[in-house]
Design a protein around this motif. Structure first.
Motif, PDB file in Angstrom:
ATOM      1  N   GLN A   1      28.819  15.717  25.603  1.00 45.73           N
ATOM      2  CA  GLN A   1      29.069  14.403  26.212  1.00 45.73           C
ATOM      3  C   GLN A   1      30.355  14.361  27.023  1.00 45.73           C
ATOM      4  O   GLN A   1      30.476  13.603  27.973  1.00 45.73           O
ATOM      5  CB  GLN A   1      29.104  13.318  25.127  1.00 45.73           C
TER       6      GLN A   1
ATOM      7  N   VAL B   1      29.595  15.966  30.764  1.00 44.10           N
ATOM      8  CA  VAL B   1      28.534  15.458  31.638  1.00 44.10           C
ATOM      9  C   VAL B   1      28.906  14.032  32.031  1.00 44.10           C
ATOM     10  O   VAL B   1      29.215  13.216  31.170  1.00 44.10           O
ATOM     11  CB  VAL B   1      27.172  15.437  30.901  1.00 44.10           C
ATOM     12  N   THR B   2      28.876  13.751  33.339  1.00 41.30           N
ATOM     13  CA  THR B   2      29.246  12.401  33.780  1.00 41.30           C
ATOM     14  C   THR B   2      27.998  11.544  34.000  1.00 41.30           C
ATOM     15  O   THR B   2      26.877  12.048  34.067  1.00 41.30           O
ATOM     16  CB  THR B   2      30.011  12.440  35.124  1.00 41.30           C
ATOM     17  N   PHE B   3      28.248  10.235  34.124  1.00 37.05           N
ATOM     18  CA  PHE B   3      27.140   9.328  34.421  1.00 37.05           C
ATOM     19  C   PHE B   3      26.498   9.709  35.748  1.00 37.05           C
ATOM     20  O   PHE B   3      25.273   9.686  35.887  1.00 37.05           O
ATOM     21  CB  PHE B   3      27.619   7.877  34.437  1.00 37.05           C
TER      22      PHE B   3
ATOM     23  N   ASP C   1      22.314   1.518  36.207  1.00 39.14           N
ATOM     24  CA  ASP C   1      23.346   0.750  35.507  1.00 39.14           C
ATOM     25  C   ASP C   1      22.758  -0.206  34.483  1.00 39.14           C
ATOM     26  O   ASP C   1      23.465  -0.691  33.601  1.00 39.14           O
ATOM     27  CB  ASP C   1      24.183  -0.063  36.513  1.00 39.14           C
TER      28      ASP C   1
ATOM     29  N   ILE D   1      23.363   2.263  26.969  1.00 39.63           N
ATOM     30  CA  ILE D   1      24.259   3.423  26.862  1.00 39.63           C
ATOM     31  C   ILE D   1      23.677   4.483  25.928  1.00 39.63           C
ATOM     32  O   ILE D   1      24.073   5.645  25.992  1.00 39.63           O
ATOM     33  CB  ILE D   1      25.684   3.010  26.409  1.00 39.63           C
TER      34      ILE D   1
ATOM     35  N   LEU E   1      37.539  12.867  23.719  1.00 42.33           N
ATOM     36  CA  LEU E   1      36.883  12.501  24.969  1.00 42.33           C
ATOM     37  C   LEU E   1      37.877  12.078  26.050  1.00 42.33           C
ATOM     38  O   LEU E   1      37.674  12.319  27.218  1.00 42.33           O
ATOM     39  CB  LEU E   1      35.881  11.363  24.730  1.00 42.33           C
TER      40      LEU E   1
ATOM     41  N   PHE F   1      24.920   0.026  30.537  1.00 41.29           N
ATOM     42  CA  PHE F   1      26.061   0.549  31.290  1.00 41.29           C
ATOM     43  C   PHE F   1      26.744  -0.573  32.056  1.00 41.29           C
ATOM     44  O   PHE F   1      27.973  -0.631  32.119  1.00 41.29           O
ATOM     45  CB  PHE F   1      25.600   1.651  32.252  1.00 41.29           C
TER      46      PHE F   1
ATOM     47  N   ASP G   1      31.060   5.519  37.444  1.00 37.33           N
ATOM     48  CA  ASP G   1      30.010   6.534  37.432  1.00 37.33           C
ATOM     49  C   ASP G   1      30.566   7.938  37.220  1.00 37.33           C
ATOM     50  O   ASP G   1      29.826   8.859  36.884  1.00 37.33           O
ATOM     51  CB  ASP G   1      29.235   6.516  38.761  1.00 37.33           C
ATOM     52  N   SER G   2      31.862   8.118  37.446  1.00 35.52           N
ATOM     53  CA  SER G   2      32.451   9.446  37.266  1.00 35.52           C
ATOM     54  C   SER G   2      32.893   9.690  35.835  1.00 35.52           C
ATOM     55  O   SER G   2      33.327  10.784  35.494  1.00 35.52           O
ATOM     56  CB  SER G   2      33.666   9.620  38.165  1.00 35.52           C
ATOM     57  N   ASP G   3      32.808   8.664  34.998  1.00 31.48           N
ATOM     58  CA  ASP G   3      33.199   8.869  33.603  1.00 31.48           C
ATOM     59  C   ASP G   3      32.136   9.671  32.871  1.00 31.48           C
ATOM     60  O   ASP G   3      30.945   9.583  33.165  1.00 31.48           O
ATOM     61  CB  ASP G   3      33.403   7.514  32.900  1.00 31.48           C
ATOM     62  N   CYS G   4      32.583  10.445  31.889  1.00 30.44           N
ATOM     63  CA  CYS G   4      31.626  11.250  31.125  1.00 30.44           C
ATOM     64  C   CYS G   4      30.801  10.332  30.223  1.00 30.44           C
ATOM     65  O   CYS G   4      31.234   9.237  29.846  1.00 30.44           O
ATOM     66  CB  CYS G   4      32.339  12.332  30.329  1.00 30.44           C
ATOM     67  N   ILE G   5      29.592  10.789  29.885  1.00 35.68           N
ATOM     68  CA  ILE G   5      28.676   9.947  29.102  1.00 35.68           C
ATOM     69  C   ILE G   5      29.198   9.726  27.686  1.00 35.68           C
ATOM     70  O   ILE G   5      28.791   8.786  27.005  1.00 35.68           O
ATOM     71  CB  ILE G   5      27.238  10.533  29.078  1.00 35.68           C
ATOM     72  N   GLY G   6      30.125  10.569  27.254  1.00 40.78           N
ATOM     73  CA  GLY G   6      30.752  10.377  25.946  1.00 40.78           C
ATOM     74  C   GLY G   6      31.590   9.113  25.930  1.00 40.78           C
ATOM     75  O   GLY G   6      31.485   8.294  25.005  1.00 40.78           O
TER      76      GLY G   6
ATOM     77  N   ILE H   1      31.243   6.595  27.924  1.00 40.17           N
ATOM     78  CA  ILE H   1      30.357   5.458  28.169  1.00 40.17           C
ATOM     79  C   ILE H   1      29.676   4.987  26.891  1.00 40.17           C
ATOM     80  O   ILE H   1      29.493   3.795  26.666  1.00 40.17           O
ATOM     81  CB  ILE H   1      29.317   5.821  29.262  1.00 40.17           C
ATOM     82  N   SER H   2      29.328   5.943  26.021  1.00 37.93           N
ATOM     83  CA  SER H   2      28.632   5.524  24.798  1.00 37.93           C
ATOM     84  C   SER H   2      29.592   5.321  23.631  1.00 37.93           C
ATOM     85  O   SER H   2      29.193   4.811  22.590  1.00 37.93           O
ATOM     86  CB  SER H   2      27.548   6.540  24.425  1.00 37.93           C
TER      87      SER H   2
END
Lengths: 432, 432
Positions: free
Chosen positions: A217, A220-222, A233, A237, B164, B222, B233-238, B240-241
Motif C-alpha cells: 500500500q 502504490v498511488t491512487f 473518486d 477507500i 506510510l 475517496f 491522487d498522488s497519495d499512496c493507497i495506504g 487513503i485507506s
C-alpha cells in the motif's frame, strides 16, 4: 506467463511507470547504490519514455499525466471488429460467440502464450505428461500443478473483496468462503500441502499478512490504481486499497507458518486472465519492497452455456452447469440451452457440417474430455457433419454426469472439520 | 466533546454528508424502516441542505460537488488576523506566540468547550475533584480518567501510519511503538485495565479488528477522505485507506478479548484536537454500520520551548524538554531557550510586568504545576512585574526536574516483559 514490464495497458499506466522509475533512480542515488544498478535503471527509464512517446505522441512531462487514457490494444490491433471484448477483474464481456479473443488479450496484457517449447520443458522437468488443460492452451489445473511440481499450494479466498463490491454482509461473504472451500477441497487437494484462507479471517491471525499489505500500500498511488483498475473518486477507500490485499499473498513472508519466515520463495499464480491487472501491479511493486516477482499462468474463461458472448450468472440456472446439478438437470440444460454450432436441419448439417468454434458443447468437451484423440475425432466428425448435434450433446451429457456426480460425492465427504484443517494456519509437509 | 454533525469543516465535506444522508434515506426506505426513522432522517437531510446553501451560496445538486472547497471558519470568523492557524492530523501551525486559537478551532471542528457545568457533572459522577488539566481546559489525563471512571483503557499505536507517512522501515516503526509504550506505561497505568497495541501487530492477531476496518472502508469514499484530509491522487493507497484503521478501535467489537464480542460498548477518545478529522469521519460512519458513535475529549497542543508559533522536533533538542533530559539539560534548555514574555530590562519588567499569554515557562507551569492557587499567584506576580523572568524560569526548572527524574526512574522499571504484558490481547479486569 505475464510480464508486467513488457506490455503496459494504458498511457496512464505507462505514465505512472515512468514516474515511479524516476523515483526509483532518485532513491538508488540517495542510498548510493552501485553505479551499474543505476545505469540499468536509467536505461529502463529511457526505454519507458520512448514507449510513452510512441503511445501518446507526446513527450513525458512530470506532473502532466496523459489526458486521454489510450490503451495499448488500440495501437496494436487497430480496426473495428475487435472492439467488443472488455475484460477487467470484475467484468468479462465479449460480443463474439467464439468467446474472448485471447491472442489480442495476450498482447494487451503483455503476456506470452504457453508455447509447445514451454510445455515440453514442463514435461521434462516434472517427468509427467502435461495436463490436457495445459496441452490445449485453455486452462491450468491447480491439482495437476501441485501433484507434478510437489509444492505448497495456498488458496486466497477474497471474501473482503466480495463484501466491498457486493451488497451483502461480512458474515454472508465469509459463509460463501466456506462453501467455496468445500468445492475446492472436493477436487482432491492434499491437506498436508494446501492452505486455504479467508482474507477476513487470516488477516486477523497472521503475523505476516498485514505487514505485507501495508508494504504494498505504501508503494502504490491512487493514480496507479486509477490507471490499472479504473477506480474513481466515488469509489470507497476499501476498493481503492484492496489491490494490495490481493497482492500480498504473492510474497512468501505473508505465510510465516508455511515458509518459516523466509521472504525469497518464488510464487506461481495460476489465475484467470482477468485477474492479471492485480499481478501486473504486484510485479511492479515487488522489486521496490525487495521481494521476488510472482510468475503467472493465465487461464481462459469457461464459456456460458447459452453461448460465449452471454454471461454465466448464479441467479440464472440455465446459464451454466452447476456443481449441484442432478443428472436429470444436466440432461435438460444441455439439450435445451447449450448454444449449438450445428445447422438448422439434419440434411443441412450432414451437408455443411457444424461449427466447433461457436458450439458450447464442443467447448465444454475441450475442458472435460481428457482423451486427445477422441476429442479430435469429435471435432472432425462434427465439422464434417458425420456427428449430429443431438449426438454431440449426448456425448457431453455422458461426460458431465459422472464427473459432477463424483464431485458431489467427494464434496459430501468434506466435513466442517476438514474445512477447518485446510484453513488452519500451520506448517505444511515442506521444509524451508 | 466533538459533534461531527453540528460543525462540518468544508463545503466538500458538507456536500458528501448531504449525499450520504440521501443514500441513507434510500436504504431506510428499501429496508422498510419505521416511518418515524425516515422522517427524522429526511429532516436531517433538509437541515444539511440549508447548511450547504448557506455555506456555498448554491443549492445542493447530485453529482456536482462544490468547485471551491470553502471552509466553515471563513464564514464564522471573517477577518485577517485569524488566517494563520493550520491544523490537520499531520501539521499544526500557528503564526501567534499565544499558540493556536482554540476558540476558533472549536467552531471550525464543530466541537463544544468543556464548560464548568460539564466539569461539575464529572466531579459529581466520579466523586473526585477534576484533574487540573481538565479544570484549566487545556488537556486531559488518561490516567486520571482511568482512575476515576474505572474503565478499560485501550491505547492504539499507529505504527502503520508512521510507516506510510515517514521514510522509515516497518521494523523501525514498530521499534518506536515499543519505546513509546514504555513511556506510556511509566505514567502508571494499571496493567489489569489497560491494553496497548501496535496496529502492525494487532491487525494480525485480532479476530475483530480487520473486520471493522473493512466495514468502515466500505462506507467511506475517496471523495470523502479527500474532503476531510486533503489527500490527492498522488497519495499512496495506504494513506487513503488509513483513516479506517484509526477509526476501527472506536468500536468495542475490535477487541473481542476485552469486550467479549459485544459491539454496543460506548467509547470515549481523549486526543489532541488535530486528530479530530479521523473521528468526525468515524462518527459519520458509525450509525451506518450499526455501531454507537465514539465521544471525544480534545486536548490543546503542548507548546514548543522556543514559542508557541515554533515547532517541536525530535531532531532539535532545544525545541522541547525531552523525557530523557538530565536535570542539567533541563536547566540549560529552560534558561537559554524558553521563550519569555518578560521585558528587556529588570527596570522595565518591574514597571510594566511580563506577558503570561506568550511566556512558555508560564504555559508549561499550567501543565505541570498542580496547585491552582500557586499558579494563580505566579500569574499575578509575573504580570505585575513582582516575579522576574529568571525567577519564573527557576520555578519551572524546579518543577520539571523532579517530574522528569521520577518518570525516568519509572521507565527504568518497565521491562520488555512488562511491555509484553500490556501489549498481549487478553481479558481485562472487567466483565462484559
Amino acid at each position: 506467463m505475464a510480464d508486467g514490464e513488457s506490455g503496459p495497458v494504458t498511457a496512464r499506466e505507462l505514465y505512472n511507470r515512468v514516474t515511479s522509475q524516476g523515483d526509483r533512480i532518485r532513491a538508488l542515488k540517495t542510498e548510493k547504490a552501485p553505479k551499474n544498478d543505476i545505469d540499468v535503471a536509467v536505461k529502463q527509464l529511457l526505454a519507458l519514455k520512448v514507449d510513452y512517446k510512441n503511445l501518446t505522441g507526446q513527450d513525458y512531462k512530470p506532473d502532466s499525466p496523459p489526458e486521454h487514457n489510450v490503451a495499448m490494444i488500440q495501437n496494436c490491433s487497430p480496426g473495428a471488429d475487435d472492439g467488443d471484448d472488455f475484460v477487467d477483474p470484475w467484468t468479462v464481456q465479449t460480443g463474439s460467440a467464439k468467446g474472448v479473443d485471447y491472442d489480442k488479450l495476450i498482447v494487451r496484457f503483455g503476456s506470452q502464450k504457453i508455447e509447445k517449447e514451454l510445455i515440453d520443458r514442463i514435461e521434462r522437468v516434472t517427468g509427467k505428461k502435461a495436463h490436457h488443460f495445459l496441452r490445449r492452451g485453455i486452462f491450468f489445473s491447480h491439482r495437476w500443478l501441485q501433484d507434478v511440481f510437489d509444492v505448497p499450494l495456498v488458496v486466497q479466498m477474497t471474501d473482503d473483496e466480495k463484501y466491498l463490491w457486493k451488497d451483502l454482509t461480512l458474515e454472508k461473504a465469509y459463509q460463501y468462503t466456506i462453501e467455496n472451500a468445500k468445492d475446492i477441497i472436493a477436487c482432491g487437494f492434499d491437506v498436508d500441502k494446501t492452505f486455504i484462507f479467508s482474507d477476513l479471517e487470516y488477516m486477523g491471525s497472521s503475523s505476516g499478512f498485514y505487514k505485507n499489505v501495508v508494504r504494498v500500500q505504501k508503494h502504490v498511488t491512487f493514480n496507479q490504481v486509477k490507471g490499472i483498475f479504473g477506480f474513481t473518486d466515488s469509489d470507497c477507500i476499501g476498493k481503492i486499497s484492496f489491490p494490495a490485499i490481493q497482492a500480498a499473498p504473492s510474497f512468501s513472508s505473508s505465510f510465516p507458518d508455511i515458509f518459516n519466515g523466509r521472504k525469497d520463495i518464488q510464487c506461481l499464480i495460476p489465475c484467470a486472465i482477468d485477474q492479471d491487472p492485480y499481478f501486473r501491479m504486484t510485479r511492479d511493486v515487488a522489486p521496490r519492497i525487495n521481494y521476488p516477482k510472482p510468475a503467472l499462468l493465465h487461464s481462459t474463461f469457461f464459456p456460458a452455456l447459452q453461448g460465449a458472448q452471454t454471461k454465466m450468472s448464479a441467479s440464472d440456472p440455465n446459464s451454466s452447469i452447476f456443481l449441484t446439478d442432478t443428472p436429470k438437470q444436466i440432461n435438460a440444460k444441455v439439450n435445451k440451452h447449450a448454444f449449438s454450432g450445428g445447422k438448422d436441419t439434419i440434411e443441412e448439417h450432414r451437408k455443411y457440417g457444424g461449427n466447433c468454434e461457436v458450439d458450447v458443447c464442443y467447448m465444454y468437451l475441450t475442458f472435460f474430455l481428457e482423451d486427445d484423440e477422441k476429442l479430435e475425432r469429435v471435432r472432425q466428425d462434427y465439422s464434417s457433419g458425420a456427428l449430429l448435434t443431438g449426438e454431440l450433446k449426448k456425448l457431453l451429457i455422458e461426460t458431465l454426469q459422472p464427473l459432477i456426480a463424483a464431485h458431489q460425492e467427494s464434496r459430501k465427504q468434506v466435513s466442517d472439520e476438514v474445512v477447518k484443517q485446510f484453513m488452519t494456519p500451520r506448517k505444511l509437509a515442506f521444509d524451508f
